[in-house]
Design an enzyme around this catalytic site. Structure first.
Site, short mmCIF file in Angstrom:
data_model
loop_
_atom_site.label_atom_id
_atom_site.label_comp_id
_atom_site.label_asym_id
_atom_site.label_seq_id
_atom_site.Cartn_x
_atom_site.Cartn_y
_atom_site.Cartn_z
N GLY A 25 36.66 42.01 30.33
CA GLY A 25 36.14 42.98 29.49
C GLY A 25 36.04 44.56 29.99
N SER A 26 35.00 45.06 29.72
CA SER A 26 34.96 46.40 29.88
C SER A 26 35.25 46.96 31.09
CB SER A 26 33.64 47.02 29.20
OG SER A 26 33.49 46.52 28.05
N THR A 27 34.99 46.11 31.99
CA THR A 27 35.25 46.69 33.43
C THR A 27 36.63 47.03 33.80
OG1 THR A 27 35.25 44.64 34.35
CG2 THR A 27 33.24 45.57 34.76
N PHE A 28 37.40 46.33 32.84
CA PHE A 28 38.91 46.68 32.87
C PHE A 28 39.12 47.98 32.50
CE2 PHE A 28 43.24 45.64 32.00
CZ PHE A 28 43.85 45.01 33.33
N LYS A 29 38.31 48.72 31.65
CA LYS A 29 38.63 49.86 30.88
C LYS A 29 38.90 50.91 32.09
CE LYS A 29 36.41 48.88 26.68
NZ LYS A 29 34.86 48.75 26.02
#
Lengths: 633, 360
Positions: free
Chosen positions: A289-293
């Site tokens: 999810g967003s932590t990968f951004k």
């Protein structure tokens, strides 16, 4: 002469017999001088009976020497049936002292074997041991044994593992480092005749030597704090699982790691293999999810495809990629934002545009350089690989979803290692939990782990920029719940919908947060993920960020991380105006002080016109609601 | 009249007394276990030693020509006893062989005495038919027939060891009497073919041979005794474990005081003990051979050689078994092994030898 022929033959026979006897002597010589060692060994085994005295396993300690696993002394009772003359009496007496059934003891005493263990690894009180000793029976032996003890139970079970009934390492570090931990068994040897009776030859005793000490990078205080938080997350939200990792982003040392559900390392038989074998922080793979951004962002900055302050993106709430509509998590969209704001808002369409700017090759290149798709090489068993799209199979949709952390699968340890690289100046490290192996007898260090830099992924400048953005995310964006005053916290939330059989599950998320501090020079990085919490808003910022904040507070205290104050005003300019630096007013007059503190509430005490003491201290960062106490003289 | 061979007598007394001491050491554990008296075996053996000494002094005085005169009677008596011992109720079984006459706790082995009887008879035969011996059919085959008959009688007990000693002794005796060497080569060839035939007929015999060559292949069965013997010899080293300090006598080596007493000697006294024992045997053999060489009477010559060779071949067979050079045959070590008949017969041989030397 007549006898000549006879005499020649007699002398010939004499010679033959001498040769035969010389052969015999030669054979004896060969046996005694060439086969000596081999035969001595065989006969030593033939003549002696050995009782193994198990060596206590070495301790496992944390970075400060706190014991995480140790061995406690127990007693094992052996009997050598052939040496026991009055079997009934011996059985009766032992049964009486041990307070157990006569037949139970007699069974062993009367067995036709060279050696029997009546009780293994008992916590035998010394007075009972003395009583048995005082009986003075031949053929009854008390031998010191040891048993493994884990003071922190299930909170370290996955890392440390456990031992079997013979104190052999079966899982975790107990297994991996069994060679070092197990020590060298001693033995009690007595000599016996061919019928098993004890001979009047002195017994020989070789003392066991304790195994080596395994010193870990872990900190028990942080372990306890993490364990506590994870337990709460499980109980409070009835979650499927919860996990966390605390790491030093500059070295790769794991400071704490834990997951729920866990198991009791002493009674591991009562737990399912799935629970025992799955060390979630390194095994579990799921959509980040967003932590990968953070990865997409770092790659974009490094490749200079975007100026995060100047370039803007207009989010309408969704974006059409190759016929598929990808939605932003915020209904209606974020409108026009700089890319800094795109990051703060964790705006999906904004990250899709970054992904497009990079293209498949560059984005996937960075993802691989950040270590995804491969094991990190942490010194623990059972690490997962994660799953990436294959470059050649990636169309625009795959590129778009990868950019904001969907459609791919990573492990928590990969995630925290990659983000560490993004914020530590650009170096991808190999995480590790074993600090050193120490041989207590010689006080020498057998092995010492040193930080290993795998590669430089991004430049120092890019890394500084990533820290700035992530600090801003916590200060102004989705990570607010992790904000700690006077410590510069950076971080990113993640909310990943779980996939089962190729379909997204409805209302079933893994909520994560990755945070670090101080943002200017990170000393600790924390990753928290909670699997399917129930009865709350399923959003990483609301569940995992506060947990991470608590862990970071513990880290501040445990590791003694100092407040970062002074010269921070500028960096905090993007913050909510509610937070300001408190100027130093000690020594000023009451009037000057009041002017200087015009943005805060002020409370005076004492009589006089000069400020002699102020609380909170100057140069700290305080909200405008804070009351500044001034002592006047 | 000369006094007889004094060095031979002294050597025999030394080796027998040494034997008594070693029997005590080797047997004390078993003796204690079986008879609750660690001296049981050594006292019995000492008793036979005293009788044996008496026998030596008596035989030393009896002119050996008397054996020449009564040779046929002697061998007849031997044959009768060897037949009697086979009859259940008269002969008793020990260690799997019906080869004993039990008298109280003592036992007498007729095959041991037959050994001397046959040597006397063969010596007489060879002395009488000296010229005939060039003729295989008329000279050699008759005496081989007699030997074969006694061999079969003894093998019926069965006592393979004693039978081997007797056959080897008599064949060598015939050899030195001047029979063509080609005859022995032929016998050897026939024997070899016979052995090959026997192995082809029953392949399990091959396994026995393999188990001898590698006793570790069956350490608890056929290889047991020889392995236990090697376990005793091996740790001995140069000087041994010290007198009385054998470990193998503690029920590991079966009956250490009889066939395997040499193992215990090697274990307790080491390589040095082995050298001493073999030297004593060489001295005895050498003295015996010297007597044979010096004797001008053909019967005396054959008799002296036969008795000396009988002792040395028995000793050699025993030693080769104990150190693992040949398979276990069940032969005692003259003068050293526990056993009344064996000791008496050995000492009787010496007594006769001493008389022959006196007559030179």
């Amino acid at each position: 002469m007549f006898f000549n022929d006879i005499h020649i033959r007699i002398r010939f026979i004499f010679l033959v017999m001498i040769i035969i006897l010389l052969l015999v002597i030669g054979k004896v010589f060969y046996i005694q001088f060439f086969s000596y060692n081999k035969l001595s060994q065989i006969t030593e085994d033939l003549w002696s009976r050995k009782m193994t005295i198990n060596a206590p396993r070495g301790d496992i300690v944390d970075r400060n020497g706190n014991v995480l696993a140790t061995s406690v002394v127990t007693t094992t009772i052996y009997v050598v049936p052939s040496q026991i003359k009055d079997k009934e009496k011996v059985s009766k007496d032992i049964a009486a002292i041990l307070n157990c059934d006569y037949n139970d003891v007699y069974k062993y005493v009367s067995k036709n074997s060279s050696m029997e263990i009546i009780r293994k690894g008992m916590d035998l009180p010394s007075d009972i041991a003395t009583q048995i000793d005082n009986l003075g029976y031949d053929g009854v032996y008390l031998v010191v044994d040891s048993k493994r003890y884990y003071p922190y139970g299930d909170s370290l079970a996955h890392i440390i593992g456990f031992v079997g009934s013979d104190n052999q390492g079966l899982s975790g570090l107990e297994l991996t480092y069994d060679e070092y931990l197990k020590g060298i068994n001693g033995e009690l040897k007595y000599y016996s005749d061919g019928k098993g009776n004890k001979l009047e030859v002195p017994d020989s005793y070789v003392a066991p030597s304790k195994g080596m000490t395994l010193e870990l990078t872990l900190d028990i205080e942080l372990i306890k704090a993490l364990d506590n938080e994870l337990k709460n997350a499980m109980d409070k939200y009835n979650s499927n699982a919860a996990l966390g990792i605390v790491m030093n982003p500059k070295t790769g040392e794991i400071l704490a790691m834990g997951s729920k559900p866990s198991f009791d390392p002493v009674n591991y038989q009562n737990f399912s293999e799935e629970i025992i074998n799955r060390n979630l922080p390194i095994w579990m793979t799921f959509e980040p999810g967003s932590t990968f951004k953070i990865i997409t962002l770092a790659s974009s900055i490094e490749e200079e495809v975007v100026d995060i302050f100047k370039d803007t993106y207009t989010d309408t709430g969704s974006v059409n990629v190759d016929g598929s509509t990808l939605h932003c998590w915020k209904h209606g969209g974020h409108g026009t934002q700089t890319y800094l704001e795109v990051a703060e808002n964790s705006c999906n369409p904004g990250f899709v545009s970054l992904g497009n700017k990079l293209g498949v090759d560059k984005l996937m290149g960075y993802i691989e350089k950040f270590g995804f798709g491969k094991k990190t090489g942490i010194d623990l068993n059972g690490e997962g690989n994660g799953i990436l799209f294959k470059k050649e199979n990636m169309g625009p949709v795959e590129l778009a979803t990868t950019a904001f952390g969907q459609g791919i699968s990573v492990t928590p340890i990969q995630q925290i290692t990659a983000v560490s690289a993004a914020i530590n100046g650009g170096n991808l490290l190999t995480p590790y939990v074993v600090h050193s192996i120490i041989d207590d007898s010689s006080k020498s260090i057998i092995f010492e782990n040193k930080p290993i830099i795998k590669r430089e992924v991004i430049s120092k400048e890019t890394s500084t920029m990533v820290r700035f953005v992530l600090e801003s995310v916590v200060a102004n964006g989705t990570g607010k719940n992790a904000y700690i005053e006077n410590y510069r916290v950076g971080g990113k939330t993640g909310t990943a919908q779980k996939v089962s059989n190729g379909k997204y599950l409805v209302g079933n998320y893994i909520l994560s947060f990755i945070g670090f501090l101080p943002a200017s020079d990170p000393e600790v990085i924390v990753y928290i993920a909670v699997d399917n919490p129930k009865g709350v808003t399923q959003y990483g910022g609301t569940i995992s960020a506060p947990i991470a904040r608590n862990i970071m507070l513990s880290a501040i205290e445990t590791l003694g991380i100092e407040e970062k104050s002074g010269g921070m005003l500028k960096e905090y300019s993007y913050l909510d105006v509610k937070y300001l630096i408190v100027p130093d007013v000690v020594g000023m007059s009451k009037e000057d002080a009041t002017k200087a503190l015009k943005d805060f509430q002020v409370k005076y005490s004492g009589n006089g016109d000069k400020v002699v003491y102020m609380s909170p201290k100057a140069d700290t960062f305080q909200s405008v609601d804070t009351t500044i106490n001034l002592l006047l003289n | 009249m000369k006094k007889g061979d004094l060095p031979l007598l002294i050597t025999v007394i030394i080796i027998t007394v040494f034997g008594l001491i070693m029997i005590y050491s080797a047997s004390s554990i078993w003796s204690m276990y079986k008879f609750n008296n660690q001296y049981h075996f050594v006292i019995q053996q000492a008793f036979f030693f005293v009788i044996g000494l008496g026998l030596i002094f008596i035989l030393k005085k009896i002119d050996y020509h008397i054996y020449y005169k009564y040779a046929n009677l002697i061998i007849l008596i031997c044959a009768v006893f060897l037949v009697l011992v086979l009859i259940p109720g008269i002969g008793s079984i020990r260690n799997g062989s019906r080869s004993w006459f039990g008298i109280g706790s003592f036992g007498i082995q007729p095959s041991e005495f037959a050994k001397i009887g046959l040597i006397i008879y063969t010596a007489k035969y060879l002395a009488n038919n000296n010229r005939l011996m060039k003729n295989i059919v008329k000279g050699v085959l008759p005496i081989l027939g007699v030997i074969g008959f006694f061999f079969l009688l003894i093998m019926l007990e069965p006592d393979f060891g004693t039978a081997m000693v007797i056959v080897l002794t008599l064949v060598v005796l015939i050899f030195i009497s001047g029979v063509q060497i080609s005859f022995f080569l032929k016998i050897g060839l026939v024997g070899l073919l016979g052995i090959i035939g026997i192995i082809i007929a029953a392949p399990y015999r091959m396994k026995r041979i393999v188990s001898f060559l590698n006793p570790w292949s069956d350490p608890l069965g056929s290889g047991y005794q020889i392995l236990q013997s090697l376990y005793a010899i091996g740790p001995g080293g140069l000087l041994g474990q010290g007198f009385l300090h054998s470990r193998q006598k503690y029920f590991y080596l079966p009956e250490p005081q009889t066939d395997f007493i040499f193992s215990i000697i090697s274990e307790e006294l080491g390589f040095l003990g082995v050298l001493i024992v073999t030297s004593l045997f060489i001295i005895i053999f050498y003295r015996g051979i010297s007597i044979a060489l010096k004797t001008n009477d053909l019967f005396g010559k054959y008799l002296a050689f036969g008795l000396s060779f009988g002792l040395i071949i028995q000793a050699s067979l025993n030693l080769m078994v104990v150190v693992g050079l040949i398979p276990v045959t069940g032969v005692t070590l003259p003068f050293l092994s526990y056993g009344g008949s064996s000791l008496l017969v050995s000492m009787a041989s010496i007594g006769i030898l001493l008389n022959i030397s006196k007559n030179n």
